[in-house]
Design an enzyme around this catalytic site. Structure first.
Site, PDB file in Angstrom:
ATOM      1  N   ARG A   1       0.925  -1.146  -0.051  1.00  0.00           N
ATOM      2  CA  ARG A   1       0.090  -0.281   0.020  1.00  0.00           C
ATOM      3  C   ARG A   1       0.920   1.239  -0.079  1.00  0.00           C
ATOM      4  O   ARG A   1       0.440   2.349  -0.660  1.00  0.00           O
ATOM      5  CB  ARG A   1      -0.970  -0.091   1.099  1.00  0.00           C
TER       6      ARG A   1
ATOM      7  N   GLU B   1     -18.740   2.753   0.153  1.00  0.00           N
ATOM      8  CA  GLU B   1     -17.968   2.200  -0.923  1.00  0.00           C
ATOM      9  C   GLU B   1     -18.818   2.076  -2.168  1.00  0.00           C
ATOM     10  O   GLU B   1     -18.339   2.214  -3.426  1.00  0.00           O
ATOM     11  CB  GLU B   1     -17.673   0.990  -0.333  1.00  0.00           C
TER      12      GLU B   1
ATOM     13  N   PHE C   1     -14.119  -4.668   2.367  1.00  0.00           N
ATOM     14  CA  PHE C   1     -15.447  -3.770   1.983  1.00  0.00           C
ATOM     15  C   PHE C   1     -15.626  -3.942   0.511  1.00  0.00           C
ATOM     16  O   PHE C   1     -16.656  -3.129   0.104  1.00  0.00           O
ATOM     17  CB  PHE C   1     -15.183  -2.430   2.521  1.00  0.00           C
TER      18      PHE C   1
ATOM     19  N   HIS D   1      -4.962  -3.767   2.828  1.00  0.00           N
ATOM     20  CA  HIS D   1      -5.189  -4.565   4.089  1.00  0.00           C
ATOM     21  C   HIS D   1      -5.705  -5.876   3.698  1.00  0.00           C
ATOM     22  O   HIS D   1      -6.512  -6.462   4.251  1.00  0.00           O
ATOM     23  CB  HIS D   1      -6.273  -3.838   4.922  1.00  0.00           C
TER      24      HIS D   1
ATOM     25  N   ASP E   1      -8.445  -5.721  13.751  1.00  0.00           N
ATOM     26  CA  ASP E   1      -9.865  -5.264  14.242  1.00  0.00           C
ATOM     27  C   ASP E   1     -10.855  -6.323  14.174  1.00  0.00           C
ATOM     28  O   ASP E   1     -11.965  -6.170  13.957  1.00  0.00           O
ATOM     29  CB  ASP E   1     -10.512  -4.107  12.882  1.00  0.00           C
TER      30      ASP E   1
ATOM     31  N   ARG F   1      -1.137  -4.357   4.289  1.00  0.00           N
ATOM     32  CA  ARG F   1      -1.086  -3.389   5.330  1.00  0.00           C
ATOM     33  C   ARG F   1       0.584  -3.734   5.808  1.00  0.00           C
ATOM     34  O   ARG F   1       1.165  -2.648   6.162  1.00  0.00           O
ATOM     35  CB  ARG F   1      -1.930  -3.742   6.468  1.00  0.00           C
TER      36      ARG F   1
END
Length: 251
Positions: A30, A84, A110, A134, A142, A192
């Site tokens: 990323r 999104e 997502f 991620h 998370d 990530r």
């Protein structure tokens, strides 16, 4: 210039400043994506996009970006907000208008929220870029809601969607080249966590990513086993190959 943009043409030499990563570089893909985006923005002023409220995590806003606002209509960075599907739909509209190369970022998990708009982009062959960060089993901060277990497989199943899961910085820069120089939508699957820059064979540079797969380590004419991996697992596969090699296996 506007006529060139509307014709879908890329500026000559737009990729001349793509970042070069060396053997000592170890960074998340990323982050490599952000460096690449920063490098090409000066040559592609019609590259417009943003993030679904995950800008710092997606590395989609770089030093030269100015937010698009009522009093800043010339800004090229869009604050899509936590939506999104709305983001992906707006990207489709921008691409259909013509002249604009849209990109949008969010967490890979997502992707489900924007799937209908992704499928429409694939059906219509729109030049849009999804920056999905991620990725991989390394994500657990998370909890299970943020772990993208099945997302890559489900995205690869969408006809007409190019899915690229780069393994290091060099492949990430090349992935952006393929995304912007190709036809139709592209999903970039980015990590990530930091990954090492991979050692490559003399005749197998990162530009071989365009083939879909290439060789990083050769065995004998009839090896005992072939290890195949993508993304953050490639460096692990190379480490596994070295361990097997020490035990006398041809990998």
């Amino acid at each position: 210039r506007l006529k060139s943009w509307l014709a879908g043409e890329l500026a000559e030499g737009w990729d001349a400043n793509l970042p070069v990563f060396g053997p000592d570089d170890k960074l998340a893909t990323r982050a490599a994506s952000g460096k690449t985006l920063d490098a090409v923005l000066g040559n592609l002023q019609n590259l417009v996009g943003g993030s679904a409220d995950l800008t710092p995590s997606n590395n989609t806003r770089v030093g030269t970006h100015i937010d698009f606002q009522k009093d800043q209509p010339g800004g090229g960075y869009l604050r899509f907000g936590v939506r999104e599907h709305g983001m992906a739909s707006i990207m489709n509209g921008l691409a259909l208008h013509g002249g604009i190369r849209p990109f949008g970022g969010t967490f890979l998990v997502f992707a489900d929220y924007m799937r209908p708009a992704i499928r429409m982009a694939a059906l219509m062959g729109l030049n849009v870029v999804y920056v999905f960060t991620h990725d991989s089993i390394g994500v657990g901060e998370d909890g299970p809601t943020h772990q993208p277990i099945e997302q890559v497989a489900s995205l690869r199943a969408i006809p007409g969607l190019r899915v690229i899961r780069p393994a290091d910085g060099s492949e990430t820069a090349e992935a952006w080249r393929q995304a912007l120089d190709g036809e139709g939508p592209t999903a970039l699957i980015l990590t990530r966590q930091k990954v090492p820059e991979l050692p490559r064979l003399a005749d197998e540079g990162a530009d071989q990513l365009a083939r879909g797969a290439y060789v990083l380590r050769r065995g004998g004419k009839e090896p005992d086993v072939c290890l195949i991996a993508t993304g953050s697992e490639v460096s692990l596969a190379l480490e596994g190959a070295a361990l097997l090699d020490r035990d006398g296996h041809d990998v």
